[in-house]
Design a protein around this motif. Sequence first.
Motif, mmCIF file in Angstrom:
data_model
loop_
_atom_site.group_PDB
_atom_site.id
_atom_site.type_symbol
_atom_site.label_atom_id
_atom_site.label_comp_id
_atom_site.label_asym_id
_atom_site.label_seq_id
_atom_site.Cartn_x
_atom_site.Cartn_y
_atom_site.Cartn_z
ATOM 1 N N ARG A 193 2.786 5.096 13.735
ATOM 2 C CA ARG A 193 3.775 4.600 12.771
ATOM 3 C C ARG A 193 3.851 5.488 11.542
ATOM 4 N N VAL A 194 2.713 5.946 11.052
ATOM 5 C CA VAL A 194 2.711 6.839 9.891
ATOM 6 C C VAL A 194 3.395 8.149 10.247
ATOM 7 N N ARG A 205 -8.203 3.283 -4.117
ATOM 8 C CA ARG A 205 -8.591 4.680 -3.911
ATOM 9 C C ARG A 205 -7.499 5.466 -3.173
ATOM 10 N N ILE A 206 -6.808 4.789 -2.266
ATOM 11 C CA ILE A 206 -5.780 5.462 -1.465
ATOM 12 C C ILE A 206 -4.631 5.904 -2.364
ATOM 13 N N VAL A 229 5.936 11.694 0.283
ATOM 14 C CA VAL A 229 6.915 12.547 0.974
ATOM 15 C C VAL A 229 7.987 12.985 -0.014
ATOM 16 N N ARG A 230 8.527 12.013 -0.759
ATOM 17 C CA ARG A 230 9.588 12.372 -1.709
ATOM 18 C C ARG A 230 9.098 13.381 -2.726
ATOM 19 N N GLY A 231 7.893 13.154 -3.235
ATOM 20 C CA GLY A 231 7.329 14.069 -4.228
ATOM 21 C C GLY A 231 7.209 15.486 -3.686
ATOM 22 N N LEU A 232 6.741 15.622 -2.449
ATOM 23 C CA LEU A 232 6.548 16.958 -1.882
ATOM 24 C C LEU A 232 7.892 17.611 -1.552
ATOM 25 N N VAL A 233 8.813 16.804 -1.032
ATOM 26 C CA VAL A 233 10.126 17.353 -0.674
ATOM 27 C C VAL A 233 10.821 17.894 -1.923
ATOM 28 N N ASP A 248 -0.421 3.179 4.244
ATOM 29 C CA ASP A 248 0.528 2.385 3.454
ATOM 30 C C ASP A 248 1.895 3.065 3.418
ATOM 31 N N PRO A 249 2.890 2.454 4.022
ATOM 32 C CA PRO A 249 4.202 3.102 4.084
ATOM 33 C C PRO A 249 4.815 3.361 2.709
ATOM 34 N N VAL A 250 4.538 2.516 1.769
ATOM 35 C CA VAL A 250 5.100 2.720 0.428
ATOM 36 C C VAL A 250 4.509 3.972 -0.200
ATOM 37 N N LEU A 251 3.211 4.091 -0.122
ATOM 38 C CA LEU A 251 2.542 5.267 -0.691
ATOM 39 C C LEU A 251 2.983 6.536 0.035
ATOM 40 N N ARG A 252 3.075 6.449 1.340
ATOM 41 C CA ARG A 252 3.482 7.613 2.124
ATOM 42 C C ARG A 252 4.871 8.054 1.687
#
Lengths: 385, 309
Positions: free
Chosen positions: B165-166, B94-95, B138-142, B130-134
Amino acid sequence: MKFAVKAWSNGRARAGILHLGTSTIDTPSLLLSTRKGLPHFISPDLLSCLPSPESRLLHVSPLHFLEGLSMKTISKIGGLHQLLGLHDHCFVSVPRDSIQCLPEANSTNKIGASFETPCGRLLIKPVEYMEMISSTRPELWATLADEVPAWVSDKRNKTSVDRTIKWLDECISLSPASGAVFGAIVGGSSLEERRRCAQEVATRNVSGYWVGGLGLGESMDERPALLNAVIEALPEEKPRLICGLGLPEEILQGIAAGVDLFESTYIYHLTLGGFALTFPLDRTQINALNLAPSDVGSDPRKINLRATVFRKDTMPIVEGCTCYTCRNHTRAYINHLLNVHEMLAQILLEIHNTHHFLGFFRLIREAINAGRFEEFRKEFVQRWR
Amino acid sequence: MALRFEVLGRFNRARAAQLTLPHFVCQTPLFMPVGTQGTIKGLATDQLEEIGCQIILGNTGWKANAPNTRGIYSNPNIIMALDDVVKTTITGPRIEEAMYRTLRWIDRCIAAHKRPHDQNLFGIVQGGLDPVLRDICVRGLVDRNLPGYAIGGLAGGEDKDSFWRVVAQCTATLPKDKPRYVMGVGYPLDIVICSALGADMYDCVYPTRTARFGTALVPEGVLKLKHRAMAEDTRPIDPTCACMVCKNYTRAYIHSLVTKDAMGSQLLSFHNLYYMMQLSKNLHSSIVQGKFPEFVCNFLQKMVKCVMV
């Protein structure tokens, strides 16, 4: 405290000047009702947006503080001015508060006056009441009374007068050095008892009079005679205060009888109900008002801002009103706040209603000074009948 | 773009900046009070100005009910994209679904946005813990080159170790020359930490909500005005605070009001918001003056002292 009558109109109605604390207030005047010394909703830093000095008289019931604050602590803090951070205002203490501290005549006895309060039923002895007065140090305070509703027996009524006079003497003997004392006058719905009480109190060394025991069940029709019976026995040069008269017509009745100061819960009840006063305060507005027959049934004196008709109304409550609420917000916004139960609604309404009601008192004073109070009163009552 | 973000000072990752929007200028780090129903509960506009509130959050739900209200809410300078938020306490696919949906929706928001010249559309980074998802988010929004970015999906019950950490990861990878807004934060300590990590803007209902329960924010942490001991305490809530409430009222008086009279909520809300705005100002000025570490140490010392007692 100093008081002087400046003008008369049509008999007993009078305009005066009251010097109290650091304020000079024109009478007839309104006392704003408070809860624990501050307005119910208007935040203290917004109080300065109300017209001054008319808004500086605050009614405080010492009984409010019994819930959570000891008299010793209030004393230590230095009294009401320090406690409430209101240094420009004047406090008038009357034990009864017509909203939450109502006299409980059945439980009152020779020892003290009983009140129904948020902390339960309390019996207040004169010595305890005077301790509250000494700790809170209001500029003006009324003596402890045995207030009874209109329907009690003659015997009970007579007892209430005897007790009230006895407690008046006790309070005066315990009275602190500062603060003006108003003698309490009761007598229920009996003209003789009212007269008797007033005559007795008139002989005491007090700065003014508090007409108690009204607004507790007598009808508007009975009231003028009762008021006259009291006022006739009182010296003209001392001020008179009354509690429990709310509606504009009741205020006018009190003024016609010769009362100078009014404590009223009208604003509080209007505010809680979501009502805002709209009756015109301006001569031109009054003339322009056109009450067609189809208006019968609606109430043009006030609007109920919960009504859906205001959902998109971008007007202020009263166009041209200079109060904080009307200068900054619309009927639609207040309607929204009421619908989502936000307390800002009550704050804004209390500001407007207080401002408007003070404006009403100003009109009254103008009418008295111009010698046309009765005309003003008849016109007002007639228009809104 | 309808904003200018100018960094005036730094300490490591922390930054103090000036944010210029169409109608006014403000300083970051900045706390923004929440006005859910078109009002900060119990406070009038003038009072908010006195407290120093510069930006106020208005959730959109109420606007449907009051389309014509005047005042501060009628013309948002910053609008948040519609995102898909999930609780940080859940696990599973779901995340990831929510994160990708958030990216798809940002494109739809951008396409539908009619006023980019005077309104700033902020994207919100999702991805749970999840750092990978984050990172993907981030890249997508940037890539979309938005005027500002929010770090969303936090402040929802996750443990602090995961939370910071997030935030640290996002602030490390979001553009340095644009504002970062951590949504739903929060406790004064969390704001100090996130500012140290490089975040600029915050919103939370905490100061006003806790006020309604009789709790005041003070340098030592919190002060529970409901406590019986307050009934005799004639000191102000916070002797170092310059707000109207601390200048005029004792703990004893506020104690008599809280939970019983609306006025208690009002006065405490006023103080708590003032405290948050003061915190924002202090964060900003300590960074600009090169005294950020001293400020943080001082701040922590006062709070920790309380805990150890």
